[in-house]
Design a protein around this motif. Structure first.
Motif, PDB file in Angstrom:
ATOM      1  N   ALA A  46      -8.774  11.272  -5.879  1.00 48.42           N
ATOM      2  CA  ALA A  46      -8.808  10.740  -7.249  1.00 48.42           C
ATOM      3  C   ALA A  46      -7.425  10.773  -7.886  1.00 48.42           C
ATOM      4  O   ALA A  46      -7.057   9.879  -8.648  1.00 48.42           O
ATOM      5  CB  ALA A  46      -9.799  11.544  -8.087  1.00 48.42           C
ATOM      6  N   GLU A  47      -6.623  11.793  -7.556  1.00 47.44           N
ATOM      7  CA  GLU A  47      -5.292  11.925  -8.138  1.00 47.44           C
ATOM      8  C   GLU A  47      -4.280  10.966  -7.508  1.00 47.44           C
ATOM      9  O   GLU A  47      -3.481  10.337  -8.218  1.00 47.44           O
ATOM     10  CB  GLU A  47      -4.801  13.368  -7.964  1.00 47.44           C
ATOM     11  CG  GLU A  47      -5.602  14.403  -8.747  1.00 47.44           C
ATOM     12  CD  GLU A  47      -5.241  15.820  -8.356  1.00 47.44           C
ATOM     13  OE1 GLU A  47      -4.345  16.001  -7.499  1.00 47.44           O
ATOM     14  OE2 GLU A  47      -5.873  16.755  -8.894  1.00 47.44           O
ATOM     15  N   LEU A  48      -4.312  10.841  -6.179  1.00 45.90           N
ATOM     16  CA  LEU A  48      -3.312  10.043  -5.475  1.00 45.90           C
ATOM     17  C   LEU A  48      -3.681   8.562  -5.403  1.00 45.90           C
ATOM     18  O   LEU A  48      -2.802   7.714  -5.214  1.00 45.90           O
ATOM     19  CB  LEU A  48      -3.109  10.579  -4.056  1.00 45.90           C
ATOM     20  CG  LEU A  48      -2.582  12.002  -3.921  1.00 45.90           C
ATOM     21  CD1 LEU A  48      -2.376  12.355  -2.446  1.00 45.90           C
ATOM     22  CD2 LEU A  48      -1.276  12.179  -4.688  1.00 45.90           C
ATOM     23  N   HIS A  84     -14.562   8.112  -6.213  1.00 43.35           N
ATOM     24  CA  HIS A  84     -14.045   7.164  -7.204  1.00 43.35           C
ATOM     25  C   HIS A  84     -13.800   5.767  -6.635  1.00 43.35           C
ATOM     26  O   HIS A  84     -13.891   4.771  -7.355  1.00 43.35           O
ATOM     27  CB  HIS A  84     -12.735   7.690  -7.801  1.00 43.35           C
ATOM     28  CG  HIS A  84     -12.913   8.889  -8.670  1.00 43.35           C
ATOM     29  ND1 HIS A  84     -13.235   8.809 -10.004  1.00 43.35           N
ATOM     30  CD2 HIS A  84     -12.826  10.207  -8.399  1.00 43.35           C
ATOM     31  CE1 HIS A  84     -13.330  10.018 -10.520  1.00 43.35           C
ATOM     32  NE2 HIS A  84     -13.086  10.896  -9.564  1.00 43.35           N
ATOM     33  N   PHE A  85     -13.448   5.669  -5.371  1.00 50.55           N
ATOM     34  CA  PHE A  85     -12.974   4.395  -4.819  1.00 50.55           C
ATOM     35  C   PHE A  85     -13.888   3.823  -3.733  1.00 50.55           C
ATOM     36  O   PHE A  85     -13.589   2.770  -3.180  1.00 50.55           O
ATOM     37  CB  PHE A  85     -11.566   4.576  -4.232  1.00 50.55           C
ATOM     38  CG  PHE A  85     -10.595   5.214  -5.187  1.00 50.55           C
ATOM     39  CD1 PHE A  85     -10.089   4.509  -6.274  1.00 50.55           C
ATOM     40  CD2 PHE A  85     -10.193   6.535  -5.019  1.00 50.55           C
ATOM     41  CE1 PHE A  85      -9.196   5.097  -7.157  1.00 50.55           C
ATOM     42  CE2 PHE A  85      -9.305   7.140  -5.893  1.00 50.55           C
ATOM     43  CZ  PHE A  85      -8.806   6.421  -6.965  1.00 50.55           C
ATOM     44  N   ASP A 255      -2.150  19.348   2.910  1.00 51.00           N
ATOM     45  CA  ASP A 255      -0.689  19.255   2.912  1.00 51.00           C
ATOM     46  C   ASP A 255      -0.177  18.160   3.849  1.00 51.00           C
ATOM     47  O   ASP A 255       0.991  17.768   3.752  1.00 51.00           O
ATOM     48  CB  ASP A 255      -0.072  20.598   3.334  1.00 51.00           C
ATOM     49  CG  ASP A 255      -0.249  21.679   2.281  1.00 51.00           C
ATOM     50  OD1 ASP A 255      -0.613  21.337   1.135  1.00 51.00           O
ATOM     51  OD2 ASP A 255      -0.037  22.866   2.603  1.00 51.00           O
ATOM     52  N   GLN A 256      -1.019  17.680   4.747  1.00 50.26           N
ATOM     53  CA  GLN A 256      -0.596  16.642   5.684  1.00 50.26           C
ATOM     54  C   GLN A 256      -0.683  15.237   5.092  1.00 50.26           C
ATOM     55  O   GLN A 256      -0.040  14.315   5.600  1.00 50.26           O
ATOM     56  CB  GLN A 256      -1.450  16.700   6.954  1.00 50.26           C
ATOM     57  CG  GLN A 256      -1.268  17.954   7.786  1.00 50.26           C
ATOM     58  CD  GLN A 256      -2.083  17.915   9.059  1.00 50.26           C
ATOM     59  OE1 GLN A 256      -3.194  17.375   9.096  1.00 50.26           O
ATOM     60  NE2 GLN A 256      -1.551  18.479  10.132  1.00 50.26           N
ATOM     61  N   ILE A 257      -1.454  15.065   4.049  1.00 54.28           N
ATOM     62  CA  ILE A 257      -1.781  13.713   3.579  1.00 54.28           C
ATOM     63  C   ILE A 257      -0.546  12.959   3.118  1.00 54.28           C
ATOM     64  O   ILE A 257      -0.270  11.836   3.582  1.00 54.28           O
ATOM     65  CB  ILE A 257      -2.846  13.773   2.464  1.00 54.28           C
ATOM     66  CG1 ILE A 257      -4.172  14.290   3.033  1.00 54.28           C
ATOM     67  CG2 ILE A 257      -3.041  12.388   1.840  1.00 54.28           C
ATOM     68  CD1 ILE A 257      -5.224  14.588   1.988  1.00 54.28           C
ATOM     69  N   ARG A 258       0.210  13.537   2.190  1.00 56.84           N
ATOM     70  CA  ARG A 258       1.395  12.837   1.680  1.00 56.84           C
ATOM     71  C   ARG A 258       2.410  12.579   2.787  1.00 56.84           C
ATOM     72  O   ARG A 258       3.063  11.529   2.807  1.00 56.84           O
ATOM     73  CB  ARG A 258       2.048  13.642   0.559  1.00 56.84           C
ATOM     74  CG  ARG A 258       1.426  13.420  -0.817  1.00 56.84           C
ATOM     75  CD  ARG A 258       2.291  14.073  -1.884  1.00 56.84           C
ATOM     76  NE  ARG A 258       1.807  13.836  -3.229  1.00 56.84           N
ATOM     77  CZ  ARG A 258       2.141  12.794  -3.986  1.00 56.84           C
ATOM     78  NH1 ARG A 258       2.974  11.872  -3.508  1.00 56.84           N
ATOM     79  NH2 ARG A 258       1.661  12.659  -5.205  1.00 56.84           N
ATOM     80  N   VAL A 259       2.556  13.527   3.697  1.00 56.42           N
ATOM     81  CA  VAL A 259       3.521  13.354   4.785  1.00 56.42           C
ATOM     82  C   VAL A 259       3.135  12.152   5.645  1.00 56.42           C
ATOM     83  O   VAL A 259       3.983  11.318   5.997  1.00 56.42           O
ATOM     84  CB  VAL A 259       3.605  14.632   5.644  1.00 56.42           C
ATOM     85  CG1 VAL A 259       4.582  14.428   6.801  1.00 56.42           C
ATOM     86  CG2 VAL A 259       4.033  15.821   4.792  1.00 56.42           C
ATOM     87  N   ALA A 317      -1.196   6.184  -6.725  1.00 54.41           N
ATOM     88  CA  ALA A 317      -1.704   5.795  -8.046  1.00 54.41           C
ATOM     89  C   ALA A 317      -0.637   5.903  -9.118  1.00 54.41           C
ATOM     90  O   ALA A 317      -0.628   5.127 -10.077  1.00 54.41           O
ATOM     91  CB  ALA A 317      -2.908   6.660  -8.407  1.00 54.41           C
ATOM     92  N   ASP A 318       0.278   6.865  -8.980  1.00 52.63           N
ATOM     93  CA  ASP A 318       1.283   7.084 -10.023  1.00 52.63           C
ATOM     94  C   ASP A 318       2.586   6.342  -9.766  1.00 52.63           C
ATOM     95  O   ASP A 318       3.560   6.540 -10.485  1.00 52.63           O
ATOM     96  CB  ASP A 318       1.575   8.582 -10.164  1.00 52.63           C
ATOM     97  CG  ASP A 318       2.090   9.201  -8.871  1.00 52.63           C
ATOM     98  OD1 ASP A 318       2.094   8.504  -7.836  1.00 52.63           O
ATOM     99  OD2 ASP A 318       2.469  10.384  -8.894  1.00 52.63           O
ATOM    100  N   GLY A 319       2.629   5.467  -8.758  1.00 53.47           N
ATOM    101  CA  GLY A 319       3.878   4.766  -8.510  1.00 53.47           C
ATOM    102  C   GLY A 319       3.739   3.657  -7.489  1.00 53.47           C
ATOM    103  O   GLY A 319       4.117   3.842  -6.330  1.00 53.47           O
ATOM    104  N   PRO A 320       3.206   2.501  -7.850  1.00 56.95           N
ATOM    105  CA  PRO A 320       3.071   1.394  -6.902  1.00 56.95           C
ATOM    106  C   PRO A 320       4.424   1.007  -6.315  1.00 56.95           C
ATOM    107  O   PRO A 320       5.437   0.933  -7.028  1.00 56.95           O
ATOM    108  CB  PRO A 320       2.490   0.269  -7.747  1.00 56.95           C
ATOM    109  CG  PRO A 320       1.816   0.954  -8.897  1.00 56.95           C
ATOM    110  CD  PRO A 320       2.653   2.172  -9.165  1.00 56.95           C
ATOM    111  N   GLN A 321       4.443   0.763  -4.998  1.00 60.95           N
ATOM    112  CA  GLN A 321       5.697   0.447  -4.335  1.00 60.95           C
ATOM    113  C   GLN A 321       6.111  -0.995  -4.579  1.00 60.95           C
ATOM    114  O   GLN A 321       7.291  -1.319  -4.556  1.00 60.95           O
ATOM    115  CB  GLN A 321       5.556   0.699  -2.828  1.00 60.95           C
ATOM    116  CG  GLN A 321       6.888   0.645  -2.090  1.00 60.95           C
ATOM    117  CD  GLN A 321       6.729   0.990  -0.619  1.00 60.95           C
ATOM    118  OE1 GLN A 321       5.628   1.122  -0.128  1.00 60.95           O
ATOM    119  NE2 GLN A 321       7.842   1.130   0.085  1.00 60.95           N
TER     120      GLN A 321
END
Length: 333
Positions: A46-48, A84-85, A255-259, A317-321
Motif C-alpha cells: 500500500a505504501e510503495l 488495495h491494488f 528488505d529485498q523488495i526495493r533492491v 507510488a511516491d515518485g513516478p519515473q
C-alpha cells in the motif's frame, strides 16, 4: 473510443494483431506465509504502490494438517481492505496433495479473486493440465496460473508448460531443483554466487527464460536467501534481469523488495533515450527516424517501447519515473 486524428498507440502500431502480448506483471513477487508477515507485506504494498505482487503462501506457510485453515486466512486477506491494488495471489499445495482442491476452492470462494494462483512442484505438463482443469472446474477459469519449474520432468516439459494457455508466468524453484539431483549438485549452487556458476543451474534458468519469451509468458527468477546484504542481492537481481532474460524475481524478505525493483528498473539514461525515440517516432506515425546519427524503425521502436513500459511498472507510488506527459499519452494517467 480511439481518436482517429491521433497516432496509433505503440501497442497497436508496433505489434501484429495476432501476436500474443506478455502480461505486464510487477517485477517483484514477494512471498509471505505467516499471518503477521502477510499483513506487513500488504501494508508495504500500500505504501510503495503495485510495484510488487504479494503471494500468500499456502504451501510452505501452512502447518501440516492445517492447510484448510490457512487457506481461509489467505482468502480473507485477498478479499480484505488491505488488498488495495488487486495484486495479491496465492501459492497452493502441489496438485498431487490431497488438500489441493479443497484449498483451491476456499481461495476461489473469496469475495475477490486472487491475482493469480501459483502451482508448485508440477512433475510434468500433465500435472499443470490437471491443476488447470481442477481450478477451472472450481470456478477459477479467469484466474491466471503461475507454475514453479523445480523438478526434472517440469524442466523437460518447460516449453509445453510455457505454451499452456492458462499459464501466465513460470518461476524457477532453485532449492528443490538442486535437491532433486540427490547431492550431485553441491549446496553452494543454492547460494547467491553459486547459482550463477553451476552449469546445470544455469541451463535450467536459461531454458525457463527462453521458453517463456517464446510463448509471451513472464519468467520469474528464483529466490536469494541471503537477505542481509543489499549489494550482493542487487548484483544477483541485475544479472537475472540483464544477462538471463528474467522480467520478474521472487522476494522472501521485505528488505529485498526495493533492491529487486531498483535492479529491474531501467536507468534514467535508458528511459530518457526511449522517450526521445518513441515520441519522435509517434510524431511521424511510426515511420523510420534518425536519432543521434542512428537509424530507427519499428523493430527498434518495439524495444524502446518495452523500456518505457518497464519504467512505468517500476515507478513507486511516491515518485513516478516517467514524466506526466508520457504517462498521459500512453497510460491514461
Amino acid at each position: 473510443m480511439t481518436d482517429p486524428s491521433l497516432p496509433p498507440h505503440p501497442r497497436q502500431a508496433l505489434f501484429d494483431a495476432d501476436e500474443p502480448a506478455s502480461a505486464m506483471l510487477p517485477v517483484c513477487d514477494h512471498y509471505a506465509g505467516v499471518e503477521a508477515r502477510m499483513l506487513k507485506s500488504l501494508q508495504l504494498q500500500a505504501e510503495l504502490g503495485p510495484v510488487f505482487d504479494v503471494t500468500l503462501d499456502g504451501e510452505d506457510g501452512a502447518p501440516v494438517g492445517g492447510e484448510s485453515e490457512h487457506a481461509l486466512l489467505i482468502a480473507s486477506l485477498i478479499a480484505g481492505s488491505s488488498n488495495h491494488f488487486g495484486r495479491v495471489g496465492a501459492r497452493l499445495v502441489p496438485v498431487q496433495h490431497p488438500k489441493f482442491e479443497e484449498m483451491a476452492s476456499i481461495v476461489l470462494d473469496a469475495a475477490r479473486p486472487p491475482a493469480f494462483l501459483m502451482i508448485p512442484k508440477p512433475r510434468h505438463l500433465a500435472d499443470v493440465t490437471r491443476a488447470a482443469q481442477a481450478i477451472d472446474r472450481l470456478g477459477g477459469s479467469g484466474v491466471p496460473l503461475h507454475a514453479l519449474i523445480e523438478t526434472h520432468g517440469a524442466l523437460r516439459d518447460v516449453v509445453a508448460i510455457a505454451a499452456h494457455p492458462r499459464v501466465e508466468s513460470l518461476s524457477f524453484g532453485l532449492m528443490d531443483f538442486v535437491s532433486a539431483h540427490r547431492g550431485a549438485i553441491p549446496a553452494s549452487a543454492m547460494s547467491i554466487k553459486g547459482q550463477f556458476e553451476h552449469p546445470l543451474v544455469l541451463r535450467a534458468k536459461l531454458e525457463i527464460a527462453a521458453a517463456c519469451h517464446a510463448h509471451a509468458k513472464v519468467p520469474s527468477h528464483c529466490v536469494v536467501t541471503e537477505f542481509k546484504h543489499a549489494r550482493p542481492l542487487m548484483d544477483a537481481a541485475t544479472k537475472a534481469c540483464r544477462q538471463y532474460g528474467y522480467t520478474r524475481m521472487w522476494s522472501i524478505h521485505p528488505d529485498q523488495i526495493r533492491v529487486i525493483v531498483d535492479a529491474f528498473t531501467p536507468s534514467v539514461a535508458e528511459v530518457d533515450q526511449a522517450i526521445e525515440i518513441i515520441m519522435a517516432a509517434r510524431d511521424v506515425q511510426w515511420a523510420p527516424i534518425r536519432h543521434h546519427d542512428t537509424l530507427h524503425d519499428r523493430a527498434s521502436y518495439r524495444y524502446f517501447w518495452q523500456v518505457i513500459e518497464r519504467a512505468h511498472r517500476t515507478s513507486y507510488a511516491d515518485g513516478p519515473q516517467l514524466p506526466a506527459e508520457v504517462r498521459a499519452a500512453f497510460f491514461n494517467e
